[in-house]
Every structure is written in C-alpha cells, then in structure tokens.
Scaffold this active site. Structure first.
Site, PDB file in Angstrom:
ATOM      1  N   TYR A 143      21.386  54.832  26.040  1.00 38.81           N
ATOM      2  CA  TYR A 143      22.025  53.799  26.673  1.00 38.81           C
ATOM      3  C   TYR A 143      22.836  54.190  28.029  1.00 38.81           C
ATOM      4  CZ  TYR A 143      22.599  50.601  22.793  1.00 38.81           C
ATOM      5  OH  TYR A 143      22.680  49.659  21.734  1.00 38.81           O
ATOM      6  N   LYS A 194      14.746  61.210  15.468  1.00 41.26           N
ATOM      7  CA  LYS A 194      13.421  61.312  15.394  1.00 41.26           C
ATOM      8  C   LYS A 194      12.819  62.670  15.926  1.00 41.26           C
ATOM      9  CE  LYS A 194      10.538  58.465  15.113  1.00 41.26           C
ATOM     10  NZ  LYS A 194       9.251  58.492  13.937  1.00 41.26           N
ATOM     11  N   ASP A 227      13.306  56.286  11.160  1.00 43.82           N
ATOM     12  CA  ASP A 227      12.320  55.218  10.752  1.00 43.82           C
ATOM     13  C   ASP A 227      12.574  55.056   9.214  1.00 43.82           C
ATOM     14  OD1 ASP A 227      10.993  57.574  10.571  1.00 43.82           O
ATOM     15  OD2 ASP A 227       9.106  56.535  11.020  1.00 43.82           O
ATOM     16  N   ASP A 251      22.822  51.687  16.691  1.00 49.14           N
ATOM     17  CA  ASP A 251      22.724  50.403  16.836  1.00 49.14           C
ATOM     18  C   ASP A 251      21.957  49.620  15.991  1.00 49.14           C
ATOM     19  OD1 ASP A 251      23.682  48.016  18.611  1.00 49.14           O
ATOM     20  OD2 ASP A 251      21.474  48.073  19.383  1.00 49.14           O
ATOM     21  N   ASP A 255      22.997  47.503  12.217  1.00 50.97           N
ATOM     22  CA  ASP A 255      23.026  46.095  11.830  1.00 50.97           C
ATOM     23  C   ASP A 255      22.088  45.704  10.528  1.00 50.97           C
ATOM     24  OD1 ASP A 255      24.075  45.145  14.271  1.00 50.97           O
ATOM     25  OD2 ASP A 255      22.224  43.763  14.956  1.00 50.97           O
TER      26      ASP A 255
HETATM   27  C1  IPM Z   1      26.629  46.609  19.500  1.00 57.19           C
HETATM   28  C2  IPM Z   1      26.259  45.707  20.344  1.00 57.19           C
HETATM   29  C3  IPM Z   1      26.166  46.548  21.682  1.00 57.19           C
HETATM   30  C4  IPM Z   1      25.451  47.735  21.620  1.00 57.19           C
HETATM   31  C5  IPM Z   1      25.723  45.648  22.979  1.00 57.19           C
HETATM   32  C6  IPM Z   1      26.357  44.255  22.898  1.00 57.19           C
HETATM   33  C7  IPM Z   1      25.688  46.211  24.111  1.00 57.19           C
HETATM   34  O1  IPM Z   1      24.611  45.414  19.718  1.00 57.19           O
HETATM   35  O2  IPM Z   1      27.851  47.117  19.524  1.00 57.19           O
HETATM   36  O3  IPM Z   1      26.042  47.076  18.417  1.00 57.19           O
HETATM   37  O4  IPM Z   1      24.019  47.556  21.756  1.00 57.19           O
HETATM   38  O5  IPM Z   1      25.715  48.831  21.539  1.00 57.19           O
HETATM   39 MG    MG Z   2      24.447  46.334  17.987  1.00 57.67          MG
END
Ligand code: IPM
Ligand code: MG
Length: 361
Positions: A143, A194, A227, A251, A255
């Site tokens: 990032y 990884k 993975d 990230d 999710d």
């Molecule tokens: C998160 C989001 C952020 C990230 C974005 C909005 C920059 O997806 O906090 O998970 O990638 O960190």
């Molecule tokens: Mg995210």
C-alpha cells in the site's frame, strides 16, 4: 471533576454521515451514563473533503486527529470520484490518516453473533460461535512501498509499479501485537504470508519465528500460506483464533471472514499505534447504492465506537454494555435490511439506533 475526552469524528462519504449520527447518539448515552464529557470535533475525509478542499484529508484535519484521544471514521469513496488522481482520491485520505497516526495495528474481529448464523453464506454449523481476530499490518507493505506509479516505457507501452516491502521493525511490532492479543484469547496465532514466492514474505516468516522463539514460546504458532488461509477460512473457519498478516492479505482475508459473520455491516475495526489516538472505522465501505436513504446498518460503526472505548478511552465497561446491547437486539429479532431474516422486524438506521439505546436505558 468530570473527565473530558477529545474525539474527532470524520463521517466521510456515502452512508458515513448516517451511521455516524447513530454513533453520536450512543456517545451521548455513554456521557450521561458516566459523566464523561466528549469534546467532539468534526472534519471532512474522502470525496467530500476533496470537493471542499481539493484533497482527501487536510493537514489541518490531521493536526486535529493527532491532538485527539480517538478518531471515529465513517466511510470514504463513491463513483463520482473514480476519475480523480490517485493521490487525491477518497482512499488516499484514509491512507494518509492511517499513516499520519502511525496506526500500524489493525484489529478486525470477525465474530458471528448467534442470532445471525443463518445470515452467513456458509451453513450455520461452520460459523455459529465463530470468533476470529485479524491482526493486519496497516501502515506499510504494498500500500505504501516506493517506487510506485505508472510510467511510459521507451516503446510507448506503460508499466504500473507498486512495491511490496517490509522492514524487520515493521514485522516485529505487528507480530508482538498479535502474540499479545493471543495471550488474552486462546493462545493460538496463524501467520499468513506468501513465503513461497516473495522475499518479503520469507522475511516475514523468519521474523515471526524469531520473535516467537525469543519471547512467546507459550503461544501456539502456525505459518500458513495466504492462499491456503483464504481456502481454510471458508472450509473450516473455526480452526482459527488470531490471524496475523500483512496489509494486502489482511485486506482480502478480512473481507472473506466478514461474509462468514453474516454481513459486512457488522464488522468493526480498530487501528492502533504506539501511543497517540486510535482510529476506529467500520470495515464496510461507503455503500453509495444506499447512501442517503437512511437504511444502512449502523452496528459496525457503533461496535467500532465500543472498541474506541476499550482501547483508547479506558472505558471498557461501557464497551461491554454496548456490545451486550447489540447482542440482545439481534436476539430479539430487530434487523436492518442487510441482515433481515424470516420472522424478524425490519428497521432503518435510526430505528436500529433507537433499539440499541432502548436496551442501554
Ligand atoms: C479496508 C478498505 C481500504 C483498504 C480501502 C478503502 C483503502 O478496503 O479498510 O479494508 O484497502 O485498506
Ligand atoms: Mg478492505
């Protein structure tokens, strides 16, 4: 004398302002419950800040953030800013405040509330009782690594470059957070990398192993390829307790875990540095498709405030009360649209705030 806490609220874009309005009401309740005075400042972040100031988070707002005890964020982004340059995009504001506060430790609990086990896309038996804590490195990795950018090559074609990079110090400090958290939980850490293809992943694995052997022999550590971790999360999620991972994998994996809990609208997060204010934000985004309609689920933002009470404001008991109230509300069948189920009562954003407040009172 009553205690004063300085709070910066940055509701941001999309559903951010709607859900943060409910957080404000819960904050007022905490104030009346404890006598604590919350001195609240508000600033813009994301697309709304870009529209007003030409940048996604101003230096002035950053100064206010640094001077506060906790920063409460809503969400950033929306399709209307898709064409904006990378360094001015809504997401750049979020990255700027994470970096500016040196909030390197992103704690993302993925808890499946019993009442919501049927809202998950996985069968109830796989997710009921799920309680995973992601410890995601948040201030480095791909990032933020240099060099980065899009360049034109001599032959006229273009190349996009990002750099995945971790120093030993960056790995060490996030690893210690994960091990310390695990000591308060089941004592198990899975570190996802990884190492099979990336040098930075190999270094990650070596450093995690070194710190484990030196200072945390009581912790049960496993290394898992990222993975495989994503696959195991949907195959048998309850095998995990603390998952330690880098910025990008964290990230993605968080999710995935969000879906196990029933709704992205349920997940809070805390981003902590060493000293200085923590940054608290729901894991979900700005949900432009439902913004302004008053139907968003405010629970992730409210639970993020509970994390602020626990980790930055020294008010853990109030955090417990809020979390218990959310649990009871879900048990009683009150739901926003995203977690609606048969025989439940659907409420809007304000209605969910009302219900949680009614339980608190
Ligand atoms: C998160 C989001 C952020 C990230 C974005 C909005 C920059 O997806 O906090 O998970 O990638 O960190
Ligand atoms: Mg995210």
């Amino acid at each position: 004398m009553s205690v004063t806490k300085n709070i910066l609220m940055i509701p941001g874009d999309g559903i951010g302002p709607e859900i943060m309005a409910e957080v404000k009401r819960i904050m007022d309740w905490v104030s009346s419950d404890t006598g604590t005075i919350f001195n609240v400042e508000e600033r813009l972040i994301g697309g709304c800040s870009y529209d007003a100031h030409g940048e996604a988070f101003t230096d002035e707002a950053m100064d206010v953030a640094k001077a506060s005890d906790a920063v409460l964020m809503g969400a950033v982004g929306g399709p209307q800013w898709d064409g904006v340059d990378y360094d001015k995009r809504p997401e750049a504001g979020l990255l700027k405040i994470r970096k500016g506060l040196d909030a390197y430790a992103n704690l993302r609990p993925a808890i499946c509330f019993a009442a919501l086990a049927d809202a998950s896309s996985l069968k109830r038996e796989y997710v009921a009782g799920l309680d995973i804590l992601f410890v995601r490195e948040l201030s480095s990795g791909v990032y933020f690594g240099d060099p980065r950018g899009i360049e034109t090559l001599p032959d006229g074609s273009r190349v996009g470059v990002n750099t995945h990079r971790y120093t030993t110090q960056e790995i060490e400090r996030i690893t210690r957070v994960a091990f310390d958290m695990a000591r308060k939980r089941s004592g198990r850490v899975a570190s996802a990398d990884k190492a099979n293809v990336m040098e930075a992943g190999l270094l990650w694995r070596q450093e995690v192993t070194r710190i484990h052997e030196a200072d945390y022999p009581d912790i049960e550590l496993t290394h898992i390829l990222a993975d495989n971790c994503s696959m195991q999360l949907v195959k048998n999620p309850k095998q995990f307790d603390v998952i330690l991972t880098d910025n990008l994998f964290g990230d993605l994996l968080s999710d995935t875990a969000a879906m196990l809990t029933g709704s992205l609208g349920m997940l809070p997060s805390a981003s902590l540095g060493d000293g200085g204010p923590g940054l608290y934000e729901p894991v979900h985004g700005s949900a432009p498709d439902i913004a302004g309609r008053g139907i968003a689920n405010p629970i992730a933002a409210i639970l993020s405030f509970a994390m602020a009470l626990r980790y930055s404001l020294d008010m853990g008991e109030e955090a417990d009360k809020i979390e218990a109230a959310v649990d009871r509300i879900l048990e009683s069948g009150i739901r926003t649209g995203d977690i609606m189920a048969d025989n439940c009562t659907q409420v809007n954003t304000v209605g969910m705030g009302d219900a949680i407040l009614a339980h608190l009172n």
